[in-house]
Design a protein around this motif. Structure first.
Motif, PDB file in Angstrom:
ATOM      1  N   SER A 162       0.821  -1.208   0.000  1.00  0.00           N
ATOM      2  CA  SER A 162       0.000   0.000   0.000  1.00  0.00           C
ATOM      3  C   SER A 162       0.852   1.255   0.000  1.00  0.00           C
ATOM      4  O   SER A 162       0.471   2.281  -0.580  1.00  0.00           O
ATOM      5  N   SER A 163       2.014   1.188   0.640  1.00  0.00           N
ATOM      6  CA  SER A 163       2.878   2.372   0.713  1.00  0.00           C
ATOM      7  C   SER A 163       3.519   2.727  -0.618  1.00  0.00           C
ATOM      8  O   SER A 163       4.045   3.833  -0.780  1.00  0.00           O
ATOM      9  N   LEU A 164       3.487   1.806  -1.584  1.00  0.00           N
ATOM     10  CA  LEU A 164       4.127   2.060  -2.870  1.00  0.00           C
ATOM     11  C   LEU A 164       3.257   2.865  -3.817  1.00  0.00           C
ATOM     12  O   LEU A 164       3.717   3.253  -4.891  1.00  0.00           O
ATOM     13  N   HIS A 165       2.010   3.122  -3.448  1.00  0.00           N
ATOM     14  CA  HIS A 165       1.117   3.846  -4.351  1.00  0.00           C
ATOM     15  C   HIS A 165       1.610   5.278  -4.559  1.00  0.00           C
ATOM     16  O   HIS A 165       1.950   5.989  -3.607  1.00  0.00           O
ATOM     17  N   SER A 166       1.670   5.689  -5.806  1.00  0.00           N
ATOM     18  CA  SER A 166       2.000   7.060  -6.230  1.00  0.00           C
ATOM     19  C   SER A 166       3.432   7.468  -5.926  1.00  0.00           C
ATOM     20  O   SER A 166       3.758   8.647  -5.994  1.00  0.00           O
ATOM     21  N   ARG A 167       4.285   6.532  -5.606  1.00  0.00           N
ATOM     22  CA  ARG A 167       5.678   6.906  -5.375  1.00  0.00           C
ATOM     23  C   ARG A 167       6.511   6.560  -6.603  1.00  0.00           C
ATOM     24  O   ARG A 167       6.210   5.619  -7.330  1.00  0.00           O
ATOM     25  N   PRO A 168       7.552   7.342  -6.875  1.00  0.00           N
ATOM     26  CA  PRO A 168       8.391   7.061  -8.046  1.00  0.00           C
ATOM     27  C   PRO A 168       9.062   5.701  -7.912  1.00  0.00           C
ATOM     28  O   PRO A 168       9.511   5.300  -6.840  1.00  0.00           O
ATOM     29  N   ILE A 169       9.123   4.999  -9.024  1.00  0.00           N
ATOM     30  CA  ILE A 169       9.710   3.671  -9.054  1.00  0.00           C
ATOM     31  C   ILE A 169      10.831   3.655 -10.081  1.00  0.00           C
ATOM     32  O   ILE A 169      10.729   4.238 -11.153  1.00  0.00           O
ATOM     33  N   ILE A 170      11.900   2.948  -9.757  1.00  0.00           N
ATOM     34  CA  ILE A 170      13.033   2.808 -10.655  1.00  0.00           C
ATOM     35  C   ILE A 170      12.851   1.542 -11.470  1.00  0.00           C
ATOM     36  O   ILE A 170      12.614   0.473 -10.918  1.00  0.00           O
ATOM     37  N   THR A 171      12.947   1.658 -12.802  1.00  0.00           N
ATOM     38  CA  THR A 171      12.853   0.500 -13.686  1.00  0.00           C
ATOM     39  C   THR A 171      14.111   0.403 -14.525  1.00  0.00           C
ATOM     40  O   THR A 171      14.777   1.401 -14.817  1.00  0.00           O
ATOM     41  N   ALA A 172      14.447  -0.803 -14.896  1.00  0.00           N
ATOM     42  CA  ALA A 172      15.635  -1.029 -15.720  1.00  0.00           C
ATOM     43  C   ALA A 172      15.329  -0.694 -17.169  1.00  0.00           C
ATOM     44  O   ALA A 172      14.292  -1.045 -17.698  1.00  0.00           O
ATOM     45  N   PRO A 193      -5.367  -1.985  -3.135  1.00  0.00           N
ATOM     46  CA  PRO A 193      -5.939  -3.303  -2.834  1.00  0.00           C
ATOM     47  C   PRO A 193      -7.009  -3.677  -3.851  1.00  0.00           C
ATOM     48  O   PRO A 193      -7.779  -2.830  -4.318  1.00  0.00           O
ATOM     49  N   ALA A 194      -7.063  -4.941  -4.194  1.00  0.00           N
ATOM     50  CA  ALA A 194      -8.023  -5.417  -5.191  1.00  0.00           C
ATOM     51  C   ALA A 194      -9.416  -5.506  -4.579  1.00  0.00           C
ATOM     52  O   ALA A 194      -9.584  -5.816  -3.391  1.00  0.00           O
ATOM     53  N   ASP A 195     -10.415  -5.223  -5.398  1.00  0.00           N
ATOM     54  CA  ASP A 195     -11.799  -5.423  -4.989  1.00  0.00           C
ATOM     55  C   ASP A 195     -12.115  -6.915  -4.997  1.00  0.00           C
ATOM     56  O   ASP A 195     -11.431  -7.707  -5.670  1.00  0.00           O
ATOM     57  N   PRO A 196     -13.160  -7.340  -4.279  1.00  0.00           N
ATOM     58  CA  PRO A 196     -13.531  -8.766  -4.298  1.00  0.00           C
ATOM     59  C   PRO A 196     -13.813  -9.243  -5.718  1.00  0.00           C
ATOM     60  O   PRO A 196     -14.603  -8.645  -6.443  1.00  0.00           O
ATOM     61  N   GLY A 197     -13.138 -10.318  -6.110  1.00  0.00           N
ATOM     62  CA  GLY A 197     -13.344 -10.884  -7.436  1.00  0.00           C
ATOM     63  C   GLY A 197     -12.679 -10.128  -8.567  1.00  0.00           C
ATOM     64  O   GLY A 197     -12.932 -10.440  -9.743  1.00  0.00           O
ATOM     65  N   GLU A 198     -11.800  -9.181  -8.275  1.00  0.00           N
ATOM     66  CA  GLU A 198     -11.234  -8.357  -9.340  1.00  0.00           C
ATOM     67  C   GLU A 198     -10.227  -9.129 -10.185  1.00  0.00           C
ATOM     68  O   GLU A 198     -10.094  -8.872 -11.391  1.00  0.00           O
ATOM     69  N   PHE A 199      -9.508 -10.083  -9.603  1.00  0.00           N
ATOM     70  CA  PHE A 199      -8.584 -10.881 -10.404  1.00  0.00           C
ATOM     71  C   PHE A 199      -9.348 -11.668 -11.474  1.00  0.00           C
ATOM     72  O   PHE A 199      -8.931 -11.717 -12.634  1.00  0.00           O
TER      73      PHE A 199
END
Length: 341
Positions: A162-172, A193-199
């Motif tokens: 949850s803490s990773l939302h909207s934070r800059p991410i480093i990608t290769a 977080p996923a809603d029930p049945g979202e997968f």
């Protein structure tokens, strides 16, 4: 000259804005506990293993953050080595927002502020699996974390995601080698977080499951008896979908034949197995050829299939039966006999 300079500056700002918008994901990445236990609900107990699933365009980015013992983004930061697709790998998961020990690049404790870097708290030692899309359950990039099933571990991993939302991410970047990846371009994650049945909903949206398979999967998850399990598996393997598709194709053929009769009437023979002599004096009915027997056979097949629907509903939903009688009349003995105990 000033006009050219102004145009160049404006163009550079436009390019920067376009790149920033390009690296913002349009579709959100979702995560959820996909197994029981781990405090998923009130009163639920801990289990030996809990499976946390991440699905979406930033699934692998989130995994990189969890696998890195040091914060990504600093000079000289190396991206952690990703597990091979569809192969289980034992890894240590780290909390991306924790501040634990100040270490240098060699991992030794230091006192010099110029060399200090935050070291993350370990969350758990887990089996990690990656499934690159579109060859996955949802058709997207999927990460599965097989953690220990205690409430502390599960809640810690979910909070870290949850803490990773909207934070800059480093990608290769594509120019980096797999053996020694360095810091690439930044992007901003959208993680929730996923809603029930979202997968399952995403699997249906990407064509991985049909409506029949989605219903069968729901029945399989809540199956209590072996008969319910067998019925759900027969429906989930696509057998029922193939039956419905066969009906659809037969109806389309009949519809095409009927439209041809309306357009051309008895001017042409629409079936090779009908003789021209048989078409004379029948009011043009012979142009239907073999379509009438096919439609009759299709109708019989549908009626026979629907006549068995009530038994399938009883098998899926179960029966509620009350055994009523006087005290000590043998109600429990009758129940044990029916249950085979």
């Amino acid at each position: 000259r000033w006009a050219s300079l102004s145009s160049a500056v404006t163009e550079s700002h436009d390019v920067a804005a376009a790149e920033e918008n390009y690296y913002d994901d349009e579709e959100e990445t979702v995560f959820a506990l996909s197994s029981g236990g781990g405090g998923a609900s009130v009163g639920s107990g801990a289990t030996a293993v809990a499976v946390i699933r991440i699905s979406g365009p930033c699934a692998f980015d989130a995994l990189r953050e969890l696998l890195s013992p040091l914060p990504l983004g600093g000079d000289g930061t190396r991206l952690p080595k990703m597990p091979k697709p569809r192969m289980a790998s034992l890894r240590t998961l780290y909390d991306p927002i924790s501040d634990d020990i100040l270490v240098n690049d060699d991992g030794d404790d230091v006192d010099d502020d110029s060399q200090q870097r935050r070291r993350r708290d370990p969350l758990d030692s887990a089996l990690v699996l990656t499934f690159p899309g579109p060859n996955s359950f949802t058709g997207e990039d999927i990460v599965e974390l097989h953690c220990h099933g205690s409430r502390a571990v599960v809640q810690g991993v979910l909070s870290a995601l949850s803490s990773l939302h909207s934070r800059p991410i480093i990608t290769a970047s594509s120019r980096q080698s797999a053996d020694a990846p360095s810091v690439g371009r930044r992007r901003r994650m959208s993680l929730r977080p996923a809603d029930p049945g979202e997968f399952t909903q995403r699997a249906y949206a990407h064509g991985k499951l049909g409506l029949v398979e989605v219903e069968a999967l729901a029945d399989l998850i809540v199956a209590d008896t072996s008969l319910q399990r067998k019925q759900a598996l027969r429906q989930f393997d696509g057998r029922l979908s193939r039956l419905y598709l066969g009906w659809r194709e037969e109806l389309i053929k009949g519809l095409a034949h009927a439209e041809a009769v309306i357009d051309f009437g008895d001017d042409e023979a629409l079936d090779d197995d009908v003789d021209d002599g048989d078409m004379e004096g029948d009011g043009g009915m012979s142009v239907w050829g073999a379509v009438l027997p096919r439609m009759s056979s299709l109708r019989f097949s549908m009626e026979r299939h629907l006549s068995d629907a009530s038994r399938g509903e009883l098998l899926r939903d179960g029966l509620r039966i009350a055994i009523v009688g006087r005290p000590n009349a043998g109600k429990s003995s009758l129940l044990n006999l029916l249950a085979g105990r």
